[in-house]
Design a protein around this motif. Structure first.
Motif, PDB file in Angstrom:
ATOM      1  N   ARG A 184       4.960   6.285   9.011  1.00 41.28           N
ATOM      2  CA  ARG A 184       3.722   7.053   8.823  1.00 41.28           C
ATOM      3  C   ARG A 184       3.499   6.882   7.356  1.00 41.28           C
ATOM      4  O   ARG A 184       4.356   6.770   6.601  1.00 41.28           O
ATOM      5  CB  ARG A 184       3.567   8.267   9.307  1.00 41.28           C
ATOM      6  CG  ARG A 184       4.521   9.431   8.614  1.00 41.28           C
ATOM      7  CD  ARG A 184       4.208  10.783   9.114  1.00 41.28           C
ATOM      8  NE  ARG A 184       5.066  11.623   8.430  1.00 41.28           N
ATOM      9  CZ  ARG A 184       6.620  11.738   8.462  1.00 41.28           C
ATOM     10  NH1 ARG A 184       7.266  11.142   9.458  1.00 41.28           N
ATOM     11  NH2 ARG A 184       7.217  12.528   7.828  1.00 41.28           N
ATOM     12  N   ASP A 185       2.246   7.070   7.033  1.00 44.01           N
ATOM     13  CA  ASP A 185       1.846   6.993   5.628  1.00 44.01           C
ATOM     14  C   ASP A 185       2.299   8.357   5.020  1.00 44.01           C
ATOM     15  O   ASP A 185       2.013   9.358   5.346  1.00 44.01           O
ATOM     16  CB  ASP A 185       0.194   6.934   5.505  1.00 44.01           C
ATOM     17  CG  ASP A 185      -0.258   6.573   4.309  1.00 44.01           C
ATOM     18  OD1 ASP A 185       0.603   6.464   3.398  1.00 44.01           O
ATOM     19  OD2 ASP A 185      -1.609   6.411   4.294  1.00 44.01           O
ATOM     20  N   SER A 186       3.174   7.907   4.055  1.00 44.35           N
ATOM     21  CA  SER A 186       3.866   9.076   3.246  1.00 44.35           C
ATOM     22  C   SER A 186       4.227   8.688   1.702  1.00 44.35           C
ATOM     23  O   SER A 186       4.128   7.656   1.600  1.00 44.35           O
ATOM     24  CB  SER A 186       5.370   9.290   4.046  1.00 44.35           C
ATOM     25  OG  SER A 186       6.098   8.326   3.755  1.00 44.35           O
ATOM     26  N   ARG A 187       4.353   9.631   1.216  1.00 41.96           N
ATOM     27  CA  ARG A 187       4.801   9.316  -0.386  1.00 41.96           C
ATOM     28  C   ARG A 187       6.150   8.625  -0.480  1.00 41.96           C
ATOM     29  O   ARG A 187       6.270   7.662  -1.309  1.00 41.96           O
ATOM     30  CB  ARG A 187       5.161  10.731  -0.866  1.00 41.96           C
ATOM     31  CG  ARG A 187       5.498  10.471  -2.410  1.00 41.96           C
ATOM     32  CD  ARG A 187       5.710  11.827  -3.250  1.00 41.96           C
ATOM     33  NE  ARG A 187       5.923  11.636  -4.593  1.00 41.96           N
ATOM     34  CZ  ARG A 187       6.864  12.432  -5.397  1.00 41.96           C
ATOM     35  NH1 ARG A 187       7.109  13.810  -4.708  1.00 41.96           N
ATOM     36  NH2 ARG A 187       7.222  12.263  -6.365  1.00 41.96           N
ATOM     37  N   MET A 198       7.103   0.890  -0.896  1.00 39.92           N
ATOM     38  CA  MET A 198       6.627  -0.226  -0.830  1.00 39.92           C
ATOM     39  C   MET A 198       6.038  -0.966  -2.228  1.00 39.92           C
ATOM     40  O   MET A 198       5.714  -1.978  -2.504  1.00 39.92           O
ATOM     41  CB  MET A 198       5.229  -0.120  -0.179  1.00 39.92           C
ATOM     42  CG  MET A 198       5.111  -0.014   1.590  1.00 39.92           C
ATOM     43  SD  MET A 198       3.969   0.709   2.213  1.00 39.92           S
ATOM     44  CE  MET A 198       2.743  -0.884   2.275  1.00 39.92           C
ATOM     45  N   VAL A 199       5.750  -0.036  -3.196  1.00 33.97           N
ATOM     46  CA  VAL A 199       5.497  -0.530  -4.440  1.00 33.97           C
ATOM     47  C   VAL A 199       6.760  -1.231  -5.253  1.00 33.97           C
ATOM     48  O   VAL A 199       6.388  -2.269  -5.881  1.00 33.97           O
ATOM     49  CB  VAL A 199       4.736   1.015  -5.422  1.00 33.97           C
ATOM     50  CG1 VAL A 199       4.972   0.554  -6.778  1.00 33.97           C
ATOM     51  CG2 VAL A 199       3.716   1.597  -4.909  1.00 33.97           C
ATOM     52  N   ILE A 200       7.961  -0.838  -5.108  1.00 35.44           N
ATOM     53  CA  ILE A 200       8.959  -1.329  -5.819  1.00 35.44           C
ATOM     54  C   ILE A 200       9.802  -2.450  -4.721  1.00 35.44           C
ATOM     55  O   ILE A 200      10.425  -3.232  -5.432  1.00 35.44           O
ATOM     56  CB  ILE A 200      10.012  -0.400  -6.223  1.00 35.44           C
ATOM     57  CG1 ILE A 200      10.482   0.605  -5.192  1.00 35.44           C
ATOM     58  CG2 ILE A 200       9.164   0.545  -7.174  1.00 35.44           C
ATOM     59  CD1 ILE A 200      11.670   1.599  -5.557  1.00 35.44           C
ATOM     60  N   THR A 249      -2.372  -0.241  13.558  1.00 37.41           N
ATOM     61  CA  THR A 249      -2.190   0.484  12.193  1.00 37.41           C
ATOM     62  C   THR A 249      -1.697  -0.557  11.140  1.00 37.41           C
ATOM     63  O   THR A 249      -1.665  -0.243   9.956  1.00 37.41           O
ATOM     64  CB  THR A 249      -0.884   1.459  12.477  1.00 37.41           C
ATOM     65  OG1 THR A 249       0.314   0.878  12.755  1.00 37.41           O
ATOM     66  CG2 THR A 249      -1.102   2.346  13.532  1.00 37.41           C
ATOM     67  N   LEU A 250      -1.333  -1.893  11.571  1.00 38.04           N
ATOM     68  CA  LEU A 250      -0.993  -2.840  10.511  1.00 38.04           C
ATOM     69  C   LEU A 250      -2.024  -3.116   9.315  1.00 38.04           C
ATOM     70  O   LEU A 250      -1.816  -3.215   8.271  1.00 38.04           O
ATOM     71  CB  LEU A 250      -0.697  -4.263  11.237  1.00 38.04           C
ATOM     72  CG  LEU A 250       0.774  -4.040  11.971  1.00 38.04           C
ATOM     73  CD1 LEU A 250       0.828  -5.462  12.734  1.00 38.04           C
ATOM     74  CD2 LEU A 250       2.037  -3.730  11.110  1.00 38.04           C
ATOM     75  N   PRO A 251      -3.355  -3.028   9.939  1.00 37.29           N
ATOM     76  CA  PRO A 251      -4.314  -3.306   8.676  1.00 37.29           C
ATOM     77  C   PRO A 251      -4.298  -2.127   7.728  1.00 37.29           C
ATOM     78  O   PRO A 251      -4.645  -2.406   6.407  1.00 37.29           O
ATOM     79  CB  PRO A 251      -5.918  -3.434   9.469  1.00 37.29           C
ATOM     80  CG  PRO A 251      -5.373  -3.830  10.837  1.00 37.29           C
ATOM     81  CD  PRO A 251      -3.976  -3.166  11.147  1.00 37.29           C
ATOM     82  N   HIS A 252      -4.169  -1.014   8.190  1.00 38.13           N
ATOM     83  CA  HIS A 252      -3.991   0.048   7.323  1.00 38.13           C
ATOM     84  C   HIS A 252      -2.727  -0.078   6.502  1.00 38.13           C
ATOM     85  O   HIS A 252      -2.822   0.309   5.190  1.00 38.13           O
ATOM     86  CB  HIS A 252      -4.213   1.552   7.916  1.00 38.13           C
ATOM     87  CG  HIS A 252      -3.694   2.679   7.153  1.00 38.13           C
ATOM     88  ND1 HIS A 252      -4.828   3.163   6.330  1.00 38.13           N
ATOM     89  CD2 HIS A 252      -2.532   3.502   6.953  1.00 38.13           C
ATOM     90  CE1 HIS A 252      -4.277   4.310   5.631  1.00 38.13           C
ATOM     91  NE2 HIS A 252      -2.883   4.336   6.072  1.00 38.13           N
ATOM     92  N   LEU A 253      -1.796  -0.547   6.743  1.00 34.64           N
ATOM     93  CA  LEU A 253      -0.439  -0.671   6.204  1.00 34.64           C
ATOM     94  C   LEU A 253      -0.737  -1.638   5.019  1.00 34.64           C
ATOM     95  O   LEU A 253      -0.496  -1.538   3.928  1.00 34.64           O
ATOM     96  CB  LEU A 253       0.716  -0.986   6.932  1.00 34.64           C
ATOM     97  CG  LEU A 253       1.975  -1.194   6.300  1.00 34.64           C
ATOM     98  CD1 LEU A 253       2.466   0.297   5.897  1.00 34.64           C
ATOM     99  CD2 LEU A 253       3.058  -1.870   7.339  1.00 34.64           C
ATOM    100  N   THR A 254      -1.375  -2.763   5.272  1.00 35.36           N
ATOM    101  CA  THR A 254      -1.974  -3.862   4.338  1.00 35.36           C
ATOM    102  C   THR A 254      -2.908  -3.134   3.328  1.00 35.36           C
ATOM    103  O   THR A 254      -2.735  -3.545   2.051  1.00 35.36           O
ATOM    104  CB  THR A 254      -2.499  -5.030   5.007  1.00 35.36           C
ATOM    105  OG1 THR A 254      -1.726  -5.513   6.132  1.00 35.36           O
ATOM    106  CG2 THR A 254      -2.882  -6.018   3.989  1.00 35.36           C
ATOM    107  N   ASP A 255      -3.832  -2.557   3.624  1.00 34.68           N
ATOM    108  CA  ASP A 255      -4.388  -1.733   2.751  1.00 34.68           C
ATOM    109  C   ASP A 255      -3.824  -0.921   1.674  1.00 34.68           C
ATOM    110  O   ASP A 255      -4.171  -0.819   0.736  1.00 34.68           O
ATOM    111  CB  ASP A 255      -5.651  -0.902   3.536  1.00 34.68           C
ATOM    112  CG  ASP A 255      -6.727  -1.795   4.125  1.00 34.68           C
ATOM    113  OD1 ASP A 255      -6.743  -3.119   3.591  1.00 34.68           O
ATOM    114  OD2 ASP A 255      -7.514  -1.012   4.870  1.00 34.68           O
ATOM    115  N   VAL A 256      -2.866  -0.165   2.066  1.00 35.80           N
ATOM    116  CA  VAL A 256      -2.031   0.822   1.507  1.00 35.80           C
ATOM    117  C   VAL A 256      -1.237  -0.247   0.400  1.00 35.80           C
ATOM    118  O   VAL A 256      -1.065   0.041  -0.799  1.00 35.80           O
ATOM    119  CB  VAL A 256      -1.020   1.676   2.237  1.00 35.80           C
ATOM    120  CG1 VAL A 256      -0.227   2.427   1.427  1.00 35.80           C
ATOM    121  CG2 VAL A 256      -1.825   2.463   3.029  1.00 35.80           C
TER     122      VAL A 256
END
Length: 55
Positions: free
Chosen positions: A18-21, A27-29, A46-53
């Motif tokens: 799920r979207d979390s800190r 994902m950033v590193i 939910t994959l498009p949301h994951l790509t947006d994040v």
């Protein structure tokens, strides 16, 4: 995570699906991101949301 990467060749971060800190930090590193999904309609939606994040 970055400190671990200095000492190890591979670092695996297993976060909740799920979207979390923790997910966003990983994902950033990450050099590689695996996002397993189940064969249900909810997960592909939910994959498009994951790509947006990530982008």
């Amino acid at each position: 995570m970055k400190d671990l990467a200095v000492h190890y060749d591979y670092v695996v971060a297993d976060t909740a699906g799920r979207d979390s800190r923790e997910l966003r930090t990983s994902m950033v590193i990450a050099d590689v991101l695996f996002s397993p999904s189940r064969p249900s309609q909810y997960d592909p939606d939910t994959l498009p949301h994951l790509t947006d994040v990530f982008l």
